[in-house]
Design a protein around this motif. Sequence first.
Motif, PDB file in Angstrom:
ATOM      1  N   SER A   1      10.374  -2.846 -13.469  1.00 47.80           N
ATOM      2  CA  SER A   1       9.568  -2.291 -12.393  1.00 47.80           C
ATOM      3  C   SER A   1       8.343  -3.162 -12.117  1.00 47.80           C
ATOM      4  O   SER A   1       7.999  -3.433 -10.970  1.00 47.80           O
ATOM      5  CB  SER A   1       9.167  -0.868 -12.775  1.00 47.80           C
ATOM      6  OG  SER A   1       8.086  -0.449 -12.002  1.00 47.80           O
TER       7      SER A   1
ATOM      8  N   THR B   1       2.282   3.016 -11.110  1.00 48.75           N
ATOM      9  CA  THR B   1       3.508   3.254 -10.342  1.00 48.75           C
ATOM     10  C   THR B   1       4.730   3.110 -11.237  1.00 48.75           C
ATOM     11  O   THR B   1       5.676   3.899 -11.139  1.00 48.75           O
ATOM     12  CB  THR B   1       3.604   2.249  -9.179  1.00 48.75           C
ATOM     13  OG1 THR B   1       2.344   2.178  -8.529  1.00 48.75           O
ATOM     14  CG2 THR B   1       4.662   2.667  -8.195  1.00 48.75           C
TER      15      THR B   1
ATOM     16  N   ARG C   1       5.067   6.160 -13.359  1.00 43.67           N
ATOM     17  CA  ARG C   1       5.347   7.360 -12.566  1.00 43.67           C
ATOM     18  C   ARG C   1       6.764   7.356 -11.998  1.00 43.67           C
ATOM     19  O   ARG C   1       7.428   8.387 -11.957  1.00 43.67           O
ATOM     20  CB  ARG C   1       4.351   7.471 -11.413  1.00 43.67           C
ATOM     21  CG  ARG C   1       4.500   8.739 -10.597  1.00 43.67           C
ATOM     22  CD  ARG C   1       3.473   8.825  -9.498  1.00 43.67           C
ATOM     23  NE  ARG C   1       3.645   7.818  -8.474  1.00 43.67           N
ATOM     24  CZ  ARG C   1       4.521   7.912  -7.485  1.00 43.67           C
ATOM     25  NH1 ARG C   1       5.305   8.946  -7.381  1.00 43.67           N
ATOM     26  NH2 ARG C   1       4.630   6.942  -6.591  1.00 43.67           N
ATOM     27  N   THR C   2       7.240   6.200 -11.570  1.00 47.13           N
ATOM     28  CA  THR C   2       8.544   6.185 -10.894  1.00 47.13           C
ATOM     29  C   THR C   2       9.692   5.835 -11.831  1.00 47.13           C
ATOM     30  O   THR C   2      10.847   6.056 -11.491  1.00 47.13           O
ATOM     31  CB  THR C   2       8.550   5.171  -9.734  1.00 47.13           C
ATOM     32  OG1 THR C   2       8.213   3.886 -10.260  1.00 47.13           O
ATOM     33  CG2 THR C   2       7.553   5.556  -8.672  1.00 47.13           C
TER      34      THR C   2
ATOM     35  N   VAL D   1       9.988  10.073  -6.952  1.00 48.28           N
ATOM     36  CA  VAL D   1      10.018   8.637  -7.210  1.00 48.28           C
ATOM     37  C   VAL D   1      10.112   7.821  -5.929  1.00 48.28           C
ATOM     38  O   VAL D   1       9.926   6.618  -5.941  1.00 48.28           O
ATOM     39  CB  VAL D   1      11.192   8.245  -8.127  1.00 48.28           C
ATOM     40  CG1 VAL D   1      11.005   8.857  -9.505  1.00 48.28           C
ATOM     41  CG2 VAL D   1      12.511   8.641  -7.538  1.00 48.28           C
ATOM     42  N   ARG D   2      10.425   8.480  -4.815  1.00 51.70           N
ATOM     43  CA  ARG D   2      10.619   7.693  -3.601  1.00 51.70           C
ATOM     44  C   ARG D   2       9.316   7.452  -2.850  1.00 51.70           C
ATOM     45  O   ARG D   2       9.203   6.520  -2.072  1.00 51.70           O
ATOM     46  CB  ARG D   2      11.619   8.393  -2.674  1.00 51.70           C
ATOM     47  CG  ARG D   2      13.037   8.250  -3.187  1.00 51.70           C
ATOM     48  CD  ARG D   2      14.010   8.905  -2.264  1.00 51.70           C
ATOM     49  NE  ARG D   2      15.242   8.142  -2.240  1.00 51.70           N
ATOM     50  CZ  ARG D   2      15.885   7.835  -1.139  1.00 51.70           C
ATOM     51  NH1 ARG D   2      15.420   8.201   0.035  1.00 51.70           N
ATOM     52  NH2 ARG D   2      17.007   7.153  -1.201  1.00 51.70           N
TER      53      ARG D   2
ATOM     54  N   ILE E   1       5.595   6.305  -2.444  1.00 56.02           N
ATOM     55  CA  ILE E   1       4.735   5.334  -3.117  1.00 56.02           C
ATOM     56  C   ILE E   1       3.478   5.117  -2.287  1.00 56.02           C
ATOM     57  O   ILE E   1       3.550   5.033  -1.058  1.00 56.02           O
ATOM     58  CB  ILE E   1       5.498   4.005  -3.300  1.00 56.02           C
ATOM     59  CG1 ILE E   1       6.734   4.308  -4.090  1.00 56.02           C
ATOM     60  CG2 ILE E   1       4.597   2.948  -3.939  1.00 56.02           C
ATOM     61  CD1 ILE E   1       7.256   3.441  -5.060  1.00 56.02           C
TER      62      ILE E   1
ATOM     63  N   ASP F   1      18.664   2.744  -4.078  1.00 54.47           N
ATOM     64  CA  ASP F   1      17.258   2.946  -4.451  1.00 54.47           C
ATOM     65  C   ASP F   1      16.784   1.885  -5.431  1.00 54.47           C
ATOM     66  O   ASP F   1      15.618   1.487  -5.409  1.00 54.47           O
ATOM     67  CB  ASP F   1      17.058   4.346  -5.049  1.00 54.47           C
ATOM     68  CG  ASP F   1      17.048   5.406  -3.968  1.00 54.47           C
ATOM     69  OD1 ASP F   1      16.579   5.107  -2.860  1.00 54.47           O
ATOM     70  OD2 ASP F   1      17.532   6.527  -4.219  1.00 54.47           O
TER      71      ASP F   1
ATOM     72  N   TYR G   1      13.717  -0.776  -4.363  1.00 49.98           N
ATOM     73  CA  TYR G   1      12.533  -0.407  -5.146  1.00 49.98           C
ATOM     74  C   TYR G   1      11.410  -1.427  -4.954  1.00 49.98           C
ATOM     75  O   TYR G   1      10.251  -1.068  -4.738  1.00 49.98           O
ATOM     76  CB  TYR G   1      12.910  -0.330  -6.629  1.00 49.98           C
ATOM     77  CG  TYR G   1      11.789   0.149  -7.515  1.00 49.98           C
ATOM     78  CD1 TYR G   1      11.565   1.496  -7.697  1.00 49.98           C
ATOM     79  CD2 TYR G   1      10.953  -0.757  -8.169  1.00 49.98           C
ATOM     80  CE1 TYR G   1      10.531   1.943  -8.511  1.00 49.98           C
ATOM     81  CE2 TYR G   1       9.916  -0.318  -8.977  1.00 49.98           C
ATOM     82  CZ  TYR G   1       9.720   1.029  -9.146  1.00 49.98           C
ATOM     83  OH  TYR G   1       8.691   1.468  -9.944  1.00 49.98           O
TER      84      TYR G   1
END
Lengths: 551, 367
Positions: free
Chosen positions: A179, A188, A191-192, A279-280, A282, B94, B98
């Motif tokens: 990530s 982020t 969290r995601t 999660v989508r 941001i 997704d 991302y």
Amino acid sequence: MPKTKMLEALDRLSSRKAVKYGVYLTAVILFFALILLPPILGIIIKWNTMQQVLNQPALMSRALSAVENSFTIALFVSALDVATGVPMAWLITRGKSKWLNVLDTVSDIPFIVPTAALGYSLLLFWSEPGGVSSLFGNSLVSQGWLLVVLLHFTFSYPVVVRVIVGALLDYKKEYENASRTLGAPPFTASRTVTFPIIKPSLIAAFILAFSRSISETGATFIVAGAFENGPVFIQNMKKDYVGSTYEGSIVFASFILIAVALAIFLTIRALGPKLKLPVRKIWPTFERKLSYSKAASSRDSITLLIFFAIVLIPSLFVALPALQAIFTDTLPKSLSGAGVWGEYWQSLLLSYFLGAVVTILNVIIGLPMAIIVARRKLGVLPSAVLDVLVNVPLVVPSIALGVSLAIFWKANFAFMPEMVVLIFAHLAITYPYFVRSMSAAVERISPDLEEAARTLGAKPLGVFRTIVLPLTKYSILSGAIMVFTRSVSETGATVAVVTSLRTAPVVIVEWVMKKVAATPLEIGLGCGFLIVFSFIILLALRLIVKGKGRY
Amino acid sequence: MPDVRVVNVSKKFGKIVALDNVSLHIHEKEYFSLLGPSGCGKTTLLRLIAGLIQPDKGEIYIGERFVNNVPPEDRDIGFVFQTFALFPHMNVWDNVIYGPRVKGFDMKKAGIIGHEVLEMVKLHERSDAFPNELSGGMMQRTAVARALAAGAKLLLLDEPLGQLDAKVRKELRYDIRRMVKDLELTAIHVTHDQAEAMSISDRIAVIKKGKVQQVGTPEELYMNPQSVFVANFIGESNFLEGYVSIMTGKETSIELRGGTKVHATNGDLKRGERVVLAIRPETFTIEKGARRGENAISGSVERVVFEGTNIRYEVRLENQDSILIAKPSLMGEWFNIGEKVTVSFQREKAHVFPYPETGLKEEIAVE
Ligand SMILES: Nc1ncnc2c1ncn2[C@@H]1O[C@H](COP(=O)(O)OP(=O)(O)OP(=O)(O)O)[C@@H](O)[C@H]1O
Ligand SMILES: [Mg+2]
């Protein structure tokens, strides 16, 4: 050697289908007969007494609001636990300081302090003249709902931290790295990615905190004052009423406590997996600020402050009077068994005896059940159903369970000594802890190992002795530690069952509630002994565990 | 535009020295491989470049920018992890968008990029699938697509093919190179598979125990290995021990164990110096009978292994050294076990190295 001969004979016997299923069925029957059914049947036996409450609107609304308080506090405290436990677990697993190991160990302390002693400790710290209140002139937090919230937060916090630390240790950090390389700042990323992935553990932590909060009785009684939640209400009924009104009110409260607890538990189980973290969505600039701003750097300090000021120091505050007592004549008096101390020592012995018996019983009847659940020994569906049922006593408030269990045994088997009923009550409460930790341990053993042993000619019992048992030794001991701690701490089920017997936490509660005339120094010392002895026993058990090595 | 410079970088984990004073310059738009045996520090170097760990010493530049203190999310890189690290709670789509999303692109733009990269890796039909529903090859392609979608010009790949079976590996490695070249990216590819590195890289850095051994194109490394280790790790080599008996101008004569004299071209040696001669199995000629001549040694065939494309002979030389020879199986005659043969090689095909201080076995060991 006759011993090996006997083992061989047993091994051979175990390969007979009838014997194998005999063992499993016995475990299942014992589960239903001793653990699951008595509490349910107890309520049904006294179903009619509830009429007493329905006829008294004031009493009924008092009972209902007490039950409501139980669940409001449990939900609030569990949410707070998870919210504050997450940064603590994060600090423990991700921080760089050498002190983190110490912090990790220290964060367990409130867990090993039996809750009755913890309750008294908090009372001293927050409300009594000798604690923080002395800084403010008057009682900072007096007995009542706020102190109950603080108490419940304190004793469930370590459990929550422990579960989340475990989850973060198992979590593959590579997801978070991925990530980050894709452009997500730390906030982020966690969290995601991180928290959605460890969500099942967050839910498990919440459920554990929740079930501990709705069950806790002794310490809550100490700090509640005029405030009532379910367990306190049931306790109070003892002194407010006699006869059938008493019975009706406690059956009524127990029934509602059990029903609502089960409903909430099932809801969380059903909805938990569906609960999606957002999660989508941001907010790049905002989250970047959050990741690198002062807020992030002060997070650790706030976490530590909460831990020390609200959890650790209040939990250990009882050490002050305990130490003071050592330098007065309280210590020699206590050792001589004079005055209140005779009963104290008896109760302490009873507590540890009870803990030991219950631990042994758990190993005997819980182990086969753990294997059934982990290995689906009785077919997929029955085993899955058992898996759910085994958890029931865990989520049911222990005082409610104790109340109806006591009714069942006393109504049908009046000849049974109180001691035996007490053992059954503690067994019912600790059983889920043992079976759950054991079935998780058995699941971790690859079935290949067992099959390999079978192909090499080992009989079922032989496989158990040579593969399963050695590989799960560590878990059996740690399961035993959990059972023992839980039993020694338990007040709710105990007070619901006993009339003449006293366990140590019950004695502490009676001292604090001034049912028995004990001085503050004596109460402090009583708590101190309880903590120190429990700590020594736990330490000894842990050393044994360490010696056996982890698998 | 991203070239990458690693300057005197060292990294320790406790007592283990993972990287020891490494310097490298990876050019813009280059397909560069870090090649070395397991545990040599390849992943460590890649993670340092990505910012996932910090160097103890040294500097890292991406383009003109000094990035030592820049967090990974600001280094503008794409990273493909060995285990793929696809987010298990997100489907392919997704996962892929991302990067654009956390970088704050609007949904429309992120969507366009998503379609583009999924097109590129041919995974459009599976965009609803979750990672646990994909085959190894698909997971790998999703991981590459996700890294590409972030739009970075520098792509870091940590054994991106390591988890796949042999056949898929070979197919996908050319796919990755093609995409990198089409998109004009700079790529750094970590692998321990020399055949993989040789077939897709513009240049390769061979690493051993945290140190860069040699940097060069695949041809350079193969034709001109500069150490016993590289001669052995890139392709294969036979090692013959001896010492320099004559050194005159260009002529170097080496006396092998047992007294056989051979000629080599490399200079920079001293008379009497102990040396190792590295000769590749495929450069030998092999013929029947015993023959005298320059760099010809007689021996007998001890073992024959038919490998399909090649046939390999193990030949025991007069001096009892044993060497491997590889010949295309469809060309020339075959030899039988026990047959007396003469093997010979051209002097410029033999590489002479000083005898390693730590011993030959230790020097070429890959662990
Ligand atoms: N986080 C870490 N903690 C401790 N030691 C580490 C860590 N990461 C790497 N090492 C050690 O550093 C050395 C280099 O590791 P690295 O992962 O870079 O090797 P590698 O070349 O990628 O090997 P492989 O081909 O097996 O992936 C190894 O000895 C490894 O054990
Ligand atoms: Mg690696």
